[in-house]
Design a protein around this motif. Structure first.
Motif, PDB file in Angstrom:
ATOM      1  N   ARG A  45       0.737  -1.159   0.040  1.00 32.19           N
ATOM      2  CA  ARG A  45       0.124   0.009   0.010  1.00 32.19           C
ATOM      3  C   ARG A  45       0.895   1.284  -0.033  1.00 32.19           C
ATOM      4  O   ARG A  45       1.927   1.282   0.841  1.00 32.19           O
ATOM      5  N   ILE A  47       0.646   5.008   0.874  1.00 30.49           N
ATOM      6  CA  ILE A  47      -0.449   6.113   1.850  1.00 30.49           C
ATOM      7  C   ILE A  47       0.575   7.337   1.859  1.00 30.49           C
ATOM      8  O   ILE A  47       1.590   7.368   2.040  1.00 30.49           O
ATOM      9  N   ASP A  52      -3.500   9.572  11.146  1.00 35.12           N
ATOM     10  CA  ASP A  52      -4.654   8.735  11.129  1.00 35.12           C
ATOM     11  C   ASP A  52      -4.611   7.626  10.004  1.00 35.12           C
ATOM     12  O   ASP A  52      -4.917   6.330  10.431  1.00 35.12           O
ATOM     13  N   THR A  53      -4.203   7.914   8.701  1.00 33.05           N
ATOM     14  CA  THR A  53      -3.880   7.087   7.729  1.00 33.05           C
ATOM     15  C   THR A  53      -2.965   6.019   7.842  1.00 33.05           C
ATOM     16  O   THR A  53      -3.177   4.655   7.835  1.00 33.05           O
ATOM     17  N   ASP A  56      -4.396   3.824  10.966  1.00 31.40           N
ATOM     18  CA  ASP A  56      -5.358   2.677  10.668  1.00 31.40           C
ATOM     19  C   ASP A  56      -4.822   1.511   9.586  1.00 31.40           C
ATOM     20  O   ASP A  56      -5.099   0.461   9.825  1.00 31.40           O
ATOM     21  N   THR A  57      -4.001   2.094   8.836  1.00 33.75           N
ATOM     22  CA  THR A  57      -3.336   0.894   7.880  1.00 33.75           C
ATOM     23  C   THR A  57      -2.239   0.077   8.471  1.00 33.75           C
ATOM     24  O   THR A  57      -2.624  -1.106   8.135  1.00 33.75           O
TER      25      THR A  57
ATOM     26  N   SER B   7     -10.906  12.881  -4.579  1.00 31.36           N
ATOM     27  CA  SER B   7     -10.001  11.694  -4.338  1.00 31.36           C
ATOM     28  C   SER B   7      -9.865  10.669  -5.219  1.00 31.36           C
ATOM     29  O   SER B   7     -10.836  10.127  -5.862  1.00 31.36           O
ATOM     30  N   CYS B   9      -8.179   6.514  -5.817  1.00 29.39           N
ATOM     31  CA  CYS B   9      -7.224   5.352  -5.258  1.00 29.39           C
ATOM     32  C   CYS B   9      -6.883   4.472  -6.592  1.00 29.39           C
ATOM     33  O   CYS B   9      -7.682   4.257  -7.201  1.00 29.39           O
ATOM     34  N   ARG B  42      -4.740   9.364  -3.459  1.00 29.41           N
ATOM     35  CA  ARG B  42      -4.697   9.539  -2.394  1.00 29.41           C
ATOM     36  C   ARG B  42      -4.081   8.322  -1.510  1.00 29.41           C
ATOM     37  O   ARG B  42      -3.832   7.918  -0.485  1.00 29.41           O
ATOM     38  N   GLU B  43      -4.295   7.155  -2.318  1.00 29.47           N
ATOM     39  CA  GLU B  43      -3.903   5.736  -1.907  1.00 29.47           C
ATOM     40  C   GLU B  43      -3.556   5.056  -3.320  1.00 29.47           C
ATOM     41  O   GLU B  43      -4.074   5.244  -4.096  1.00 29.47           O
ATOM     42  N   CYS B  61     -12.519   0.372  -1.384  1.00 33.14           N
ATOM     43  CA  CYS B  61     -11.921   1.777  -1.781  1.00 33.14           C
ATOM     44  C   CYS B  61     -13.065   2.433  -2.807  1.00 33.14           C
ATOM     45  O   CYS B  61     -12.865   3.619  -2.502  1.00 33.14           O
ATOM     46  N   LYS B  64     -14.611   4.621  -0.302  1.00 32.75           N
ATOM     47  CA  LYS B  64     -13.844   5.613   0.451  1.00 32.75           C
ATOM     48  C   LYS B  64     -13.217   6.611  -0.144  1.00 32.75           C
ATOM     49  O   LYS B  64     -13.014   7.758   0.137  1.00 32.75           O
TER      50      LYS B  64
END
Lengths: 251, 251
Positions: A45, A47, A52-53, A56-57, B7, B9, B42-43, B61, B64
């Motif tokens: 991943r 990120i 917070d991200t 959580d991840t 955003s 992903c 964002r990811e 995803c 999110k």
């Protein structure tokens, strides 16, 4: 011998990767070197540098995989928030780690050069153990099943070799590659039939365009070398029969 | 004008990336080109060719992020399972899409070349709309807020340009880069002070080793060009005062 899978997840922490400015160079190195010690990279991943991200991840991935490796965000600047995020993820305090502090102080020599910003690099979550950094001293750390590394590839590689003995691997995945001049669409059916006869192997098909010519790379993966060789030889026979000029590589 | 973030992903589907055999080349392209139309990556996740993993990751995803882009797994071979996984993720049926079928039939010309394996590439989930493939015809598709693309970079780039008008972007993120000969540890404190004065900007610090010399790249990101220029000029002034030979780039 039953194959045992030990899994890992890589978490790349960094806005510079997500913005497209910097290309990640650590995933491929870690994938190959983890596999050599029997640990299979099962997910990665990327990120952003958002606490917070990260929390959580990390909490999701450390529950899901045997090992987690993170890269990035452990330097001296304000955007290096990985160590604090790890402490938060594990619900532990963070403070100056004496051994890390002493190493950095020795490295910088002059206390005037060992600025408060650089001292931040000695902040390590409680209960974590250090991961040596033979390149630029500032250590990474291990907390639970999570290994926290720098982002610079040269440092990642050195850190990996300094902690890899702590990982308990399973059965490494071996592979054989067969290249053919035939396009995917032509070989898909015999390939699917081969896959169903070799359900213990994982057969991947990857089209390539080189010098304006289409070719296909077929990769057989599995933990049993004898089965792999058997499957690869069978595939070579099928492709040769179709005029596909197969070329077998031992990896 | 208030900045609005939209955003995205990226989900990279492919064992060949996770094994370290192939390096992903799509993330950086998509990050830069999405940002140009006001969509912020964002990811990113790299996941294996396993149906349950694809389904779970897509469903997580798409809830999110505003948009999800997937790459890989839409070719003609048995390991191309992305289209079926998408149908499952969205709870819809999948079948031959007439327009996709007709395009592929025209492309292959001879019905003998349009093998059942190649016909698989016309299987598209119900409710999805096609994404054109100007390179090799076999289309991608859009279902809900998810865009499903091929894995080959040349095709990803062409597909992106063929669907990007469907994305509704927000405010693009702009950036300025300041390079300095000073190491991170020396500039960390004034840099943190600058960041706290410019909380509307995101200031990243990236060490670099080039020709055996350490340098630092400082990247200011934000949506307001005037504030960015102001922050960048202030940073240049600080670094010049420290003998840091700053060099300002407009991106």
């Amino acid at each position: 011998m039953a194959a045992k899978e030990v899994s890992a997840c890589l978490i790349v922490i960094g806005n510079e990767i997500l913005s497209g400015r910097t290309k990640d160079a650590n995933l491929a190195f870690l994938a190959v070197n983890l596999n050599e010690i029997g640990v299979r990279l099962r997910e990665a991943r990327v990120i952003p540098d958002i606490e917070d991200t990260i929390v959580d991840t990390v909490n999701e991935c450390r529950a899901k995989f045997d090992y987690v490796i993170t890269t990035g965000g452990i330097g001296p600047t304000h955007d290096d928030i990985t160590a604090d995020a790890m402490a938060k993820a594990f619900g532990v305090k963070i403070g100056i780690h004496k051994e890390a502090y002493d190493r950095l102080l020795r490295h910088y020599g002059d206390p005037a050069l060992f600025t408060p910003a650089r001292q931040r690099m000695a902040r390590i979550p409680d209960t974590a153990s250090l991961v040596d950094n033979p390149v630029s001293v500032a250590p990474g750390f291990q907390i639970g099943n999570v290994f926290v590394l720098a982002g610079v590839p040269m440092i990642v590689e050195a850190m990996f070799h300094s902690f890899k003995h702590r990982l308990v691997g399973g059965t490494p995945v071996l592979s054989r590659t067969v290249r053919t001049s035939l396009p995917e669409g032509t070989i898909a059916e015999p390939l699917a039939a081969l896959q169903s006869r070799y359900s213990d192997l994982e057969i991947g098909s990857y089209p390539a365009f080189r010098q304006g010519k289409i070719s296909t790379g077929l990769v057989l993966r599995g933990t049993d070398a004898i089965r792999l060789d058997q499957g690869a030889r069978e595939l070579v026979g099928i492709l040769a029969g179709m005029g596909g000029e197969p070329d077998l590589l031992e990896a």
